[in-house]
Design a protein around this motif. Structure first.
Motif, short mmCIF file in Angstrom:
data_model
loop_
_atom_site.label_atom_id
_atom_site.label_comp_id
_atom_site.label_asym_id
_atom_site.label_seq_id
_atom_site.Cartn_x
_atom_site.Cartn_y
_atom_site.Cartn_z
N SER A 68 0.83 -1.22 0.00
CA SER A 68 0.00 0.00 0.00
C SER A 68 0.87 1.27 0.00
N ARG A 69 2.18 1.11 0.05
CA ARG A 69 3.05 2.29 0.01
C ARG A 69 3.15 2.83 -1.41
N HIS A 70 3.09 4.11 -1.54
CA HIS A 70 3.43 4.73 -2.82
C HIS A 70 3.97 6.12 -2.54
N SER A 71 4.77 6.61 -3.43
CA SER A 71 5.32 7.95 -3.27
C SER A 71 4.19 8.96 -3.36
N VAL A 72 4.32 10.02 -2.60
CA VAL A 72 3.30 11.07 -2.57
C VAL A 72 3.95 12.38 -3.02
N ARG A 73 3.29 13.10 -3.92
CA ARG A 73 3.87 14.35 -4.44
C ARG A 73 3.05 15.56 -4.05
N MET A 74 2.05 15.35 -3.21
CA MET A 74 1.21 16.45 -2.73
C MET A 74 0.89 16.19 -1.26
N PRO A 98 4.02 9.74 -16.91
CA PRO A 98 2.94 9.23 -16.05
C PRO A 98 3.00 9.79 -14.63
N LEU A 99 4.17 10.25 -14.19
CA LEU A 99 4.28 10.77 -12.82
C LEU A 99 3.78 12.20 -12.73
N GLY A 100 3.68 12.86 -13.87
CA GLY A 100 3.16 14.24 -13.90
C GLY A 100 4.09 15.24 -13.22
N THR A 101 5.38 14.95 -13.18
CA THR A 101 6.30 15.87 -12.49
C THR A 101 6.69 17.02 -13.42
N ASP A 102 6.98 18.17 -12.81
CA ASP A 102 7.54 19.30 -13.55
C ASP A 102 8.48 20.04 -12.60
N THR A 158 5.79 9.55 2.07
CA THR A 158 7.12 10.09 1.73
C THR A 158 7.22 10.32 0.22
N LEU A 159 8.15 11.20 -0.12
CA LEU A 159 8.63 11.27 -1.50
C LEU A 159 10.16 11.24 -1.45
N THR A 160 10.72 10.31 -2.20
CA THR A 160 12.18 10.26 -2.36
C THR A 160 12.51 11.25 -3.47
N TYR A 161 13.31 12.25 -3.17
CA TYR A 161 13.50 13.34 -4.12
C TYR A 161 14.99 13.55 -4.40
N THR A 162 15.32 13.67 -5.70
CA THR A 162 16.72 13.79 -6.10
C THR A 162 16.90 14.89 -7.14
N PRO A 163 16.90 16.14 -6.73
CA PRO A 163 17.21 17.18 -7.72
C PRO A 163 18.65 16.98 -8.21
N TYR A 190 22.75 12.82 -0.73
CA TYR A 190 22.32 11.50 -1.22
C TYR A 190 20.86 11.54 -1.67
N LEU A 191 19.96 11.86 -0.74
CA LEU A 191 18.54 11.92 -1.06
C LEU A 191 17.86 12.93 -0.17
N ILE A 192 16.76 13.49 -0.67
CA ILE A 192 15.88 14.28 0.19
C ILE A 192 14.60 13.46 0.33
N ASP A 224 -1.21 5.69 -11.66
CA ASP A 224 -1.52 4.27 -11.76
C ASP A 224 -0.27 3.52 -12.22
N MET A 225 0.39 2.88 -11.28
CA MET A 225 1.64 2.22 -11.65
C MET A 225 1.67 0.82 -11.06
N GLU A 226 2.27 -0.09 -11.79
CA GLU A 226 2.32 -1.46 -11.29
C GLU A 226 3.73 -1.84 -10.90
N LYS A 227 3.84 -2.73 -9.96
CA LYS A 227 5.14 -3.30 -9.61
C LYS A 227 5.30 -4.61 -10.39
N LYS A 228 6.56 -4.97 -10.62
CA LYS A 228 6.81 -6.26 -11.28
C LYS A 228 6.25 -7.39 -10.42
C1 LIG Z 1 16.66 7.03 -6.01
C2 LIG Z 1 15.29 7.60 -6.28
C3 LIG Z 1 15.18 8.88 -6.78
C4 LIG Z 1 13.92 9.44 -7.00
N1 LIG Z 1 13.83 10.74 -7.42
C5 LIG Z 1 12.61 11.30 -7.58
C6 LIG Z 1 12.50 12.68 -7.91
O1 LIG Z 1 13.50 13.39 -8.02
N2 LIG Z 1 11.25 13.19 -8.08
C7 LIG Z 1 10.12 12.45 -7.92
O2 LIG Z 1 9.02 12.97 -8.07
N3 LIG Z 1 10.20 11.12 -7.58
C8 LIG Z 1 11.41 10.54 -7.38
N4 LIG Z 1 11.51 9.24 -6.98
C9 LIG Z 1 10.29 8.46 -6.75
C10 LIG Z 1 10.02 7.47 -7.87
O3 LIG Z 1 9.53 8.16 -9.00
C11 LIG Z 1 9.01 6.44 -7.37
O4 LIG Z 1 9.57 5.72 -6.30
C12 LIG Z 1 8.66 5.45 -8.47
O5 LIG Z 1 7.95 6.09 -9.51
C13 LIG Z 1 7.84 4.28 -7.94
O6 LIG Z 1 6.68 4.78 -7.31
P1 LIG Z 1 6.34 4.40 -5.83
O7 LIG Z 1 7.38 5.01 -4.94
O8 LIG Z 1 4.99 5.01 -5.61
O9 LIG Z 1 6.36 2.91 -5.72
C14 LIG Z 1 12.75 8.66 -6.75
C15 LIG Z 1 12.88 7.36 -6.25
C16 LIG Z 1 14.13 6.84 -6.00
C17 LIG Z 1 14.23 5.46 -5.41
#
Ligand SMILES: Cc1cc2nc3c(=O)[nH]c(=O)nc-3n(C[C@H](O)[C@H](O)[C@H](O)COP(=O)(O)O)c2cc1C
Length: 207
Positions: A18-24, A94-98, A154-159, A178-180, A194-198
């Motif tokens: 049920s985990r997924h990255s959140v951008r809002m 598909p992630l809709g990032t800008d 959480t959002l893993t973010y890497t500018p 390393y990561l934000i 809408d994303m699937e895992k392997k």
């Molecule tokens: C090393 C790493 C870097 C990432 N960098 C970004 C980023 O800069 N911006 C962003 O929106 N998402 C970033 N993500 C999130 C991924 O897009 C996301 O984990 C992936 O699409 C899978 O989605 P999920 O986390 O919901 O399973 C990053 C994830 C990882 C592991």
């Protein structure tokens, strides 16, 4: 006993699925003790020769979050304008990032993770670190898993480039950004792409 174990692992799998990255993010506060516990959990991770080659800077200060957002949006603008390859742009679609990164100021916490390329002893001598990136990656996994199990998104973010974060946070020379990790509650209006895992069969070989 093994039946109970199988039930427990199936439940844990469901929870982690049920985990997924959140951008809002919602701006709703979370007690700092909770985030500190999660960072302490990250600190229990295994590491090459137990050197624990990581540092965490927990940013909740609004001015600092704004400064990080401004710099991040500057490098992101450049990335989207001039650096991104057509293939990369397609994969990000598909992630809709800008280049706008409101989550950097909305999320109550930015956990900035640094890898220590080497250690520095009290007499300023350098100490070798083994597998620092792998170790920091495992610690980050512990952190994300702990936060998720507590219902924190959480959002893993890497500018890229990310050097600005070391400058803003005044980090020592042995540390590489390393990561934000933006951490907080998901915004009620956020729905993940809408994303699937392997499938397990596609990532696992049992011999
Ligand atoms: C090393 C790493 C870097 C990432 N960098 C970004 C980023 O800069 N911006 C962003 O929106 N998402 C970033 N993500 C999130 C991924 O897009 C996301 O984990 C992936 O699409 C899978 O989605 P999920 O986390 O919901 O399973 C990053 C994830 C990882 C592991």
């Amino acid at each position: 006993m093994s039946e109970q174990l199988k039930k427990s692992s199936a439940l844990l799998l469901k929870l982690m699925q049920s985990r997924h990255s959140v951008r809002m993010f919602s701006t709703k506060e979370i007690p700092i003790e909770v985030i500190k516990d999660c960072i302490a959990i990250a600190g229990t991770a295994p590491s090459g020769a137990n050197m624990q080659p990581w540092s965490f800077v927990l940013v909740r200060n609004k001015k600092m979050k704004t400064a990080i957002r401004e710099e991040a949006e500057r490098v992101e603008q450049e990335f989207y304008d001039t650096k991104i390859t057509p293939e990369w742009r397609e994969q990000l679609r598909p992630l809709g990032t800008d280049s706008n990164k409101p989550f950097l100021t909305d999320a109550p916490y930015l956990i900035c993770i640094f890898v220590q390329k080497y250690g520095i002893k009290s007499d300023q001598q350098q100490v070798k670190h083994y597998y620092p990136s792998e170790s920091a990656g495992i610690a980050t996994g512990f952190l994300l898993s702990a936060l998720h199990q507590l219902g924190i998104s959480t959002l893993t973010y890497t500018p890229a480039p990310m050097n600005f974060i070391a400058k803003l946070l005044n980090r020592p020379r042995n540390e590489r950004p390393y990561l934000i990790i933006a951490a907080g509650y998901a915004h009620e209006k956020y729905s993940p792409p809408d994303m699937e895992k392997k499938k397990l069969k596609d990532i696992l070989t049992v011999i």
